[in-house]
Design a protein around this motif. Structure first.
Motif, PDB file in Angstrom:
ATOM      1  N   GLY A  11      41.397  37.380  36.906  1.00 12.25           N
ATOM      2  CA  GLY A  11      39.627  38.814  36.424  1.00 12.25           C
ATOM      3  C   GLY A  11      40.312  38.376  34.963  1.00 12.25           C
ATOM      4  N   THR A  12      39.082  38.800  34.633  1.00 10.21           N
ATOM      5  CA  THR A  12      39.097  39.015  32.343  1.00 10.21           C
ATOM      6  C   THR A  12      39.413  40.569  33.021  1.00 10.21           C
ATOM      7  OG1 THR A  12      37.614  37.467  32.910  1.00 10.21           O
ATOM      8  CG2 THR A  12      37.128  38.761  31.086  1.00 10.21           C
ATOM      9  N   PHE A  13      38.557  40.813  33.431  1.00 11.97           N
ATOM     10  CA  PHE A  13      39.024  42.689  33.588  1.00 11.97           C
ATOM     11  C   PHE A  13      38.806  43.404  32.253  1.00 11.97           C
ATOM     12  CE2 PHE A  13      41.946  40.839  36.657  1.00 11.97           C
ATOM     13  CZ  PHE A  13      41.641  41.746  37.637  1.00 11.97           C
ATOM     14  N   ILE A  23      39.337  46.629  43.194  1.00 15.58           N
ATOM     15  CA  ILE A  23      39.424  45.464  44.003  1.00 15.58           C
ATOM     16  C   ILE A  23      41.090  45.198  43.684  1.00 15.58           C
ATOM     17  CG2 ILE A  23      39.542  44.354  41.935  1.00 15.58           C
ATOM     18  CD1 ILE A  23      38.800  42.270  44.362  1.00 15.58           C
ATOM     19  N   SER A  39      42.514  36.422  32.380  1.00 20.45           N
ATOM     20  CA  SER A  39      41.934  35.018  31.654  1.00 20.45           C
ATOM     21  C   SER A  39      42.412  35.413  30.389  1.00 20.45           C
ATOM     22  CB  SER A  39      39.614  34.738  32.092  1.00 20.45           C
ATOM     23  OG  SER A  39      40.170  35.394  33.483  1.00 20.45           O
ATOM     24  N   LYS A  47      33.717  29.615  30.817  1.00 23.85           N
ATOM     25  CA  LYS A  47      33.901  29.974  31.361  1.00 23.85           C
ATOM     26  C   LYS A  47      32.136  30.762  31.494  1.00 23.85           C
ATOM     27  CE  LYS A  47      36.066  33.695  33.341  1.00 23.85           C
ATOM     28  NZ  LYS A  47      37.013  33.960  34.960  1.00 23.85           N
ATOM     29  N   LYS A  48      32.148  31.506  30.384  1.00 22.93           N
ATOM     30  CA  LYS A  48      31.108  31.887  30.541  1.00 22.93           C
ATOM     31  C   LYS A  48      30.509  32.027  28.643  1.00 22.93           C
ATOM     32  CE  LYS A  48      32.905  35.940  33.397  1.00 22.93           C
ATOM     33  NZ  LYS A  48      33.536  37.129  33.312  1.00 22.93           N
ATOM     34  N   GLU A  75      46.012  33.711  32.666  1.00 22.95           N
ATOM     35  CA  GLU A  75      45.692  32.656  32.874  1.00 22.95           C
ATOM     36  C   GLU A  75      44.734  31.905  32.156  1.00 22.95           C
ATOM     37  OE1 GLU A  75      42.177  32.905  35.612  1.00 22.95           O
ATOM     38  OE2 GLU A  75      42.650  31.164  36.507  1.00 22.95           O
ATOM     39  N   LEU A  78      41.105  27.639  34.758  1.00 19.24           N
ATOM     40  CA  LEU A  78      40.940  27.571  36.035  1.00 19.24           C
ATOM     41  C   LEU A  78      41.318  26.381  37.236  1.00 19.24           C
ATOM     42  CD1 LEU A  78      36.864  28.742  35.316  1.00 19.24           C
ATOM     43  CD2 LEU A  78      38.760  29.709  36.099  1.00 19.24           C
ATOM     44  N   LYS A  81      44.581  27.222  39.170  1.00 19.61           N
ATOM     45  CA  LYS A  81      44.730  28.401  39.894  1.00 19.61           C
ATOM     46  C   LYS A  81      46.126  27.285  41.077  1.00 19.61           C
ATOM     47  CE  LYS A  81      41.625  31.145  40.754  1.00 19.61           C
ATOM     48  NZ  LYS A  81      40.805  31.012  38.591  1.00 19.61           N
ATOM     49  N   GLY A  96      36.614  39.221  45.013  1.00 22.07           N
ATOM     50  CA  GLY A  96      35.450  39.607  45.118  1.00 22.07           C
ATOM     51  C   GLY A  96      34.800  38.835  45.203  1.00 22.07           C
ATOM     52  N   ASP A  98      32.165  38.002  44.943  1.00 19.61           N
ATOM     53  CA  ASP A  98      31.061  37.269  43.855  1.00 19.61           C
ATOM     54  C   ASP A  98      31.714  35.430  44.273  1.00 19.61           C
ATOM     55  OD1 ASP A  98      32.694  39.383  42.542  1.00 19.61           O
ATOM     56  OD2 ASP A  98      32.707  37.875  40.362  1.00 19.61           O
ATOM     57  N   TRP A  99      32.466  36.074  44.240  1.00 19.42           N
ATOM     58  CA  TRP A  99      34.204  34.687  44.054  1.00 19.42           C
ATOM     59  C   TRP A  99      33.859  33.588  45.907  1.00 19.42           C
ATOM     60  CZ3 TRP A  99      35.060  32.507  40.237  1.00 19.42           C
ATOM     61  CH2 TRP A  99      34.777  32.257  38.544  1.00 19.42           C
ATOM     62  N   ARG A 117      32.111  43.329  46.197  1.00 18.46           N
ATOM     63  CA  ARG A 117      32.609  44.134  45.101  1.00 18.46           C
ATOM     64  C   ARG A 117      32.166  45.500  44.862  1.00 18.46           C
ATOM     65  NH1 ARG A 117      31.583  40.666  39.742  1.00 18.46           N
ATOM     66  NH2 ARG A 117      30.445  42.719  38.803  1.00 18.46           N
ATOM     67  N   THR A 118      32.975  46.372  44.122  1.00 21.23           N
ATOM     68  CA  THR A 118      32.096  47.703  43.605  1.00 21.23           C
ATOM     69  C   THR A 118      30.796  47.442  42.844  1.00 21.23           C
ATOM     70  OG1 THR A 118      34.293  48.848  43.246  1.00 21.23           O
ATOM     71  CG2 THR A 118      32.454  50.378  42.531  1.00 21.23           C
ATOM     72  N   PHE A 145      28.733  44.250  34.426  1.00 21.10           N
ATOM     73  CA  PHE A 145      29.789  44.052  34.474  1.00 21.10           C
ATOM     74  C   PHE A 145      30.434  44.653  36.570  1.00 21.10           C
ATOM     75  CE2 PHE A 145      30.242  45.392  30.914  1.00 21.10           C
ATOM     76  CZ  PHE A 145      31.100  44.778  30.251  1.00 21.10           C
TER      77      PHE A 145
HETATM   78  N1  C2G Z   1      35.078  42.812  40.045  1.00 18.43           N
HETATM   79  C1  C2G Z   1      34.583  43.945  41.085  1.00 18.43           C
HETATM   80  N2  C2G Z   1      33.626  44.879  41.477  1.00 18.43           N
HETATM   81  C2  C2G Z   1      33.014  45.016  39.962  1.00 18.43           C
HETATM   82  C3  C2G Z   1      33.341  44.008  38.602  1.00 18.43           C
HETATM   83  C4  C2G Z   1      34.195  42.905  39.525  1.00 18.43           C
HETATM   84  O1  C2G Z   1      35.012  44.424  42.246  1.00 18.43           O
HETATM   85  N3  C2G Z   1      31.842  45.653  40.062  1.00 18.43           N
HETATM   86  C5  C2G Z   1      35.978  42.160  40.440  1.00 18.43           C
HETATM   87  C6  C2G Z   1      35.312  40.910  41.106  1.00 18.43           C
HETATM   88  O2  C2G Z   1      34.903  40.439  41.791  1.00 18.43           O
HETATM   89  C7  C2G Z   1      36.863  40.582  40.292  1.00 18.43           C
HETATM   90  C8  C2G Z   1      37.698  40.733  39.010  1.00 18.43           C
HETATM   91  O3  C2G Z   1      36.733  42.153  39.339  1.00 18.43           O
HETATM   92  O4  C2G Z   1      37.837  39.769  41.682  1.00 18.43           O
HETATM   93  C9  C2G Z   1      37.611  40.698  38.497  1.00 18.43           C
HETATM   94  O5  C2G Z   1      36.349  40.976  37.988  1.00 18.43           O
HETATM   95  P1  C2G Z   1      36.127  40.017  36.519  1.00 18.43           P
HETATM   96  O6  C2G Z   1      36.978  40.178  35.474  1.00 18.43           O
HETATM   97  O7  C2G Z   1      34.171  39.460  36.146  1.00 18.43           O
HETATM   98  O8  C2G Z   1      36.453  38.218  36.664  1.00 18.43           O
HETATM   99  P2  C2G Z   1      36.178  36.491  36.318  1.00 18.43           P
HETATM  100  O9  C2G Z   1      35.182  36.872  34.763  1.00 18.43           O
HETATM  101  O10 C2G Z   1      35.016  36.511  37.492  1.00 18.43           O
HETATM  102  O11 C2G Z   1      37.177  35.926  36.394  1.00 18.43           O
HETATM  103  O12 C2G Z   1      39.878  32.937  38.482  1.00 18.43           O
HETATM  104  C10 C2G Z   1      38.954  33.230  38.413  1.00 18.43           C
HETATM  105  C11 C2G Z   1      38.058  34.261  37.119  1.00 18.43           C
HETATM  106  O13 C2G Z   1      39.196  34.542  36.687  1.00 18.43           O
HETATM  107  C12 C2G Z   1      37.712  35.605  37.723  1.00 18.43           C
END
Ligand code: C2G
Length: 145
Positions: A11-13, A23, A39, A47-48, A75, A78, A81, A96, A98-99, A117-118, A145
Motif C-alpha cells: 500500500g501507499t499508506f 488493515i 509504494s 498508478k494515480k 514496492e 506493480l 508482486k 483491502g 477495494d482490490w 475497507r474501513t 482515503f
Molecule cells: N485501506 C482500508 N481502508 C481505508 C483505506 C485503505 O482498509 N479506508 C486499505 C487498502 O484497502 C489497502 C491499504 O489500506 O489494502 C493501503 O491503502 P492505500 O494506501 O490506498 O494503498 P494503495 O495505494 O491502494 O496501494 O499494489 C497495491 C498497491 O500498492 C495498493
C-alpha cells in the motif's frame, strides 16, 4: 523460524489513518510475521497520476514504527508482486477489498485474503479536507482515503 506464517501486504499508506491501522492489524492476525511493501512516490505517480502528500521515506518510517509490522520494503513496480511474494516467502497476501479479485492470480503461490475497507475516511465530504487545505496541502478534487 520454521512453522511461522508470513503475511505480506502492499500500500501507499499516505496520510496514515485508522483504516491503515485496521488493515495492518487484521493482516498480522493471519500469521506471525507481517511484511509491508510501501509504494514508492514514483510508483504512485504512475498508478494515480499524482504524488502522495507524504514522501516515501516518511510513509516508510511511520509504517515501520508499528508494533505489529515486522518488516518494510519499497514496492517499486506493480508487475513485481509475484517476485516480492516469493522473495519474502509469504504464505498469505492480505489486501483491502477495494482490490477484491485483483490478486487472485497469486493463489498458486500463497493464500490471498481481502478485508473490508474501513468506511467513511474521506477528505472530500468532511472537515478533514478543510483542515488539510489550511495546513497548506493542495487537495486535488475528490481525494478519498
Ligand atoms: N485501506 C482500508 N481502508 C481505508 C483505506 C485503505 O482498509 N479506508 C486499505 C487498502 O484497502 C489497502 C491499504 O489500506 O489494502 C493501503 O491503502 P492505500 O494506501 O490506498 O494503498 P494503495 O495505494 O491502494 O496501494 O499494489 C497495491 C498497491 O500498492 C495498493
Amino acid at each position: 523460524m520454521s512453522g511461522s506464517r508470513r503475511v505480506i501486504t502492499f500500500g501507499t499508506f499516505d496520510v496514515f489513518h485508522v483504516g491503515h491501522v485496521n488493515i495492518l492489524e487484521r493482516a498480522k492476525s493471519l500469521g506471525d510475521t507481517l511484511i509491508v511493501g510501501i509504494s514508492t512516490d514514483e510508483l504512485n505517480f504512475s498508478k494515480k497520476q499524482r504524488f502522495p502528500l507524504y514522501a516515501e521515506q516518511d510513509r516508510y518510517k511511520i509504517v515501520q514504527s508499528l508494533s505489529f509490522v515486522d518488516e518494510v520494503f519499497y514496492e517499486r513496480s506493480l508487475e513485481k508482486k509475484r517476485e516480492y511474494i516469493e522473495y519474502y516467502k509469504a504464505d498469505v497476501l492480505a489486501m483491502g477489498d477495494d482490490w477484491q479479485g485483483k490478486f487472485d492470480m497469486f493463489t498458486d503461490i500463497c493464500e490471498v485474503v481481502y478485508f473490508p475497507r474501513t468506511p467513511s475516511i474521506s477528505l472530500q465530504n468532511n472537515r478533514n479536507r478543510e483542515v488539510y487545505l489550511k495546513m497548506g496541502y493542495f487537495v486535488f478534487g475528490p481525494h478519498c482515503f
